[in-house]
Scaffold this active site. Structure first.
Site, short mmCIF file in Angstrom:
data_model
loop_
_atom_site.label_atom_id
_atom_site.label_comp_id
_atom_site.label_asym_id
_atom_site.label_seq_id
_atom_site.Cartn_x
_atom_site.Cartn_y
_atom_site.Cartn_z
N GLU A 212 26.52 12.78 104.33
CA GLU A 212 27.88 12.78 104.86
C GLU A 212 28.80 12.10 103.86
OE1 GLU A 212 28.27 10.33 108.33
OE2 GLU A 212 26.81 8.88 107.58
N ASN B 67 31.88 9.36 103.96
CA ASN B 67 32.66 8.42 104.75
C ASN B 67 34.03 8.26 104.09
OD1 ASN B 67 30.82 7.50 106.90
ND2 ASN B 67 29.58 6.85 105.18
#
Length: 665
Positions: A288, A290
């Site tokens: 992912e 952030n």
């Protein structure tokens, strides 16, 4: 440059942002809830605005309340910290509509990367290596089980809007997938207001390594090396370091290039982090992105010399980056330990209450060592049940990894926290663990090395002798003071004995003390230790020098000795005369009360659900009830087969630690 910025957060990250803003000559505005009226970030800021009740969903994450605070104070920009509104597209858009700068990425980048399903698709399109999985929305537990079977166990169930370990579960079979799906949805809804869940393949024996990126609005994007974040518990990072002891320069460069490619593909500006899992062959897969400042950003700052908060503020002000990729170096090694308000002896369950003592080690920086402590609490303050249990981030730096670890050991030993349960003993134990010291770690480290939980540390015998030598010297000092106070000693007659028996962790060491004006030499049956210190009886921290090496012991006086905490061990150390030691062996030990027929609440929390009724026969491992504390759901299970005889709590009840939930026959 901005004249005033508002920090839309609380705790240590709000304090961290305020420090840089002050150094830049920028005034700051804090916001606070009822629970945070006396918080440190409120005291540090130039202004503070109350925004509502204690629960975050009634204060810190209510966009309109934050916007009102901005209007009241005339803040020109907002730094969101991490968590709360830091990755909320609607918040960024509200600021833009108000003409207030968001110290973070554009709303479009937040939307693209903030949703884990969308971000994986975009990462794949940008040429970033991704993990196999199902990126669509999952309707219910039955569909979750079906998808998990297709992907192949083990799988990871994740909240699409998640972060910080919230809304994440690993499932190894259908039953765990079904149960994990519902728990993940509940946690996701509670923490993020978004209960969407997706599933991906869980890579076994992975390392968690992330790349720090920094981009401006002029087309420049650089990466500031990597951070190793593999020491995790329940998907929550516990210890981080920079650089990673695992990556080669070639892999680092490849990961950095892919991270920058992804950032530029979504028009990213500001500081951000691209997270990867890396297998034993150094294959890496995108997890992912952030779109915010990370909790562990200090270790990157310590090895690069770049203040990431300052860079975020300058980028938000429209400035171009003043550093290039060629300027980014790796200077030494940095460690970060997250200090949590949780009790490691109770399965790391949350602990709340007042900090009756809070004395971090002094911050310092030299050419060979550094200590940094990012914190948002103070002695006398309270740890609330409403927010994340992290109370500080203790960081150390040194020229190499072994020295940085040694610095961290000493800093943890000197960190005084009383009044609540905390994880310092566990952090200390990890710093001495052979696998960690060798850099041989994965995200399964805690699960594998502490499968039955943390129960303290049994120190090696040589280390016990060092502690024993200190205890003997301290006890003798106390005896000298006692005899002087009682009038049984004058300047011409010495009445304190030199021979003692030190009892520690099941060992007994006969010792003889030879004292002089500069310290004591404590003789054991084999060998001796030279002990020097300016410690005086009653001081809770003893800074000792043993054989030329400085150590710190947390000391508490008790009958015939001390309670001493050192390197993850919590020890009762007795110092007795030979005759007292002989008689002590005849004493009967006190037996602990039998609680085997009780289910006790392991933490202060809220009963969410009770799954059994009076008269039910429960089996080992069966779910009994669910307790929510600090935004995390904790499922309590039966330890053995039994029949429920009484139930003392119901959904909605708030219980204290060790409150009886139910009884068994």
């Amino acid at each position: 440059m901005f004249d005033k910025i508002l920090i839309a957060n609380r705790g240590e990250i709000a304090c961290r942002v305020i420090k840089t803003a002050k150094a830049m000559g920028i005034k700051t505005v804090a916001i606070y809830s009822d629970a945070d009226a006396q918080a440190l970030h409120v005291k540090m800021a130039d202004e503070a605005v109350h925004i509502g009740p204690s629960p975050a969903n009634q204060s810190y994450i209510v966009i309109e309340k934050v916007m009102d605070a901005i209007r009241q104070t005339g803040a020109q920009a907002v730094h969101p910290g991490y968590g709360f509104l830091s990755e909320n597209r609607l918040f960024a858009e509200a600021l833009e509509a108000e003409g207030v700068a968001f110290i973070g990425p554009p709303a479009s980048a937040i939307e693209s990367m903030g949703d884990k399903i969308t971000s994986k698709k975009l990462a794949k399109e940008a040429g970033v290596s991704t993990v196999p999985g199902y990126m669509g929305l999952i309707a219910d537990a039955d569909e979750a089980v079906k998808i998990a079977q297709e992907v192949g166990y083990p799988v990871m169930l994740k909240a699409s809007a998640g972060g910080g370990g919230k809304g994440m579960r690993i499932a190894w079979n259908d039953a765990e997938a079904r149960e994990g799906f519902q728990s993940s949805k509940n946690e996701a809804a509670s923490s993020f207001g978004d209960d969407r869940i997706f599933i991906e393949k869980f890579v076994t024996q992975p390392r968690h390594i992330e790349i720090q990126v920094l981009a401006d609005g002029h087309g420049n994007c650089i990466y500031l090396n990597e951070r190793e974040c593999s020491i995790q518990r329940r998907n929550q990072k516990v210890i981080e370091e920079a650089p990673s002891p695992f990556l080669t320069p070639e892999v680092r460069k490849a990961m950095g290039a892919q991270s920058c490619a992804l950032a530029q593909a979504v028009g990213y500006t500001s500081a951000g982090t691209v997270e990867f899992i890396v297998d034993s062959a150094q294959n890496f897969y995108f997890l992912e992105m952030n779109t915010r400042l990370q909790v562990e950003h200090p270790v990157t700052e310590l090895i690069t010399g770049v203040d990431l908060v300052e860079q975020m503020i300058r980028v938000a002000n429209g400035e171009a980056l003043s550093i290039t990729q060629e300027d980014v170096k790796i200077n030494g090694w940095a460690m970060e330990s997250r200090l949590y308000a949780e009790d490691p002896y109770r399965g790391f369950l949350p602990s709340i209450g007042r900090l009756t003592r809070y004395r971090p080690p002094a911050e310092s920086r030299s050419a060979t060592a550094a200590v940094r402590n990012d914190t948002g609490v103070y002695e006398g303050g309270e740890i609330s049940m409403f927010y994340d249990p992290m109370i500080a981030k203790l960081c150390t730096w040194a020229p190499d990894r072994p020295a940085a670890i040694a610095q961290m050991r000493n800093a943890l030993d000197a960190f005084e926290v009383e009044g609540i349960g905390h994880n310092i003993p566990f952090l200390s134990a990890v710093m001495d663990h052979p696998k960690f010291c060798a850099g041989n770690i994965t995200t399964a480290f805690i699960e594998e090395e502490y499968p039955d939980g943390f129960h303290g540390v049994d120190l090696p015998q040589e280390t016990l002798k060092i502690v024993g030598a200190c205890a003997a010297a301290m006890y003798r000092l106390g005896e000298i003071r006692r005899t002087k106070v009682s009038g049984r000693m004058d300047n011409h007659e010495r009445r304190v004995r030199d021979d003692w028996v030190v009892g520690i962790q099941g060992h007994e060491f006969p010792v003889t003390i030879a004292a002089d004006p500069n310290g004591s030499t404590v003789h054991f049956e084999s060998g001796s230790h030279r002990v020097a210190s300016d410690w005086t009886p009653g001081k809770p921290l003893a800074l000792m020098n043993v054989d030329g090496i400085d150590i710190a012991l947390k000391v508490e006086k008790c009958t015939s000795g001390f309670r001493i905490r050192f390197r993850g061990a919590d020890m009762r150390v007795t110092v007795r005369s030979p005759r007292q030691a002989e008689l002590a062996k005849l004493m009967i030990e006190k037996v602990a009360p039998d609680t085997s027929k009780l289910l006790l609440c392991p933490m202060p929390g809220l009963i969410v659900k009770v799954d059994v009724a009076v008269g039910d026969e429960v089996q080992e491992g069966q779910t009994l009830c669910t307790v929510e504390a600090m935004k995390m759901e904790n499922i309590l299970r039966a330890e053995k087969k039994a029949i429920v005889s009484k139930i003392h709590a119901a959904p909605g009840d708030s219980l204290a630690v060790d409150a009886i939930i139910m009884e068994f026959e």
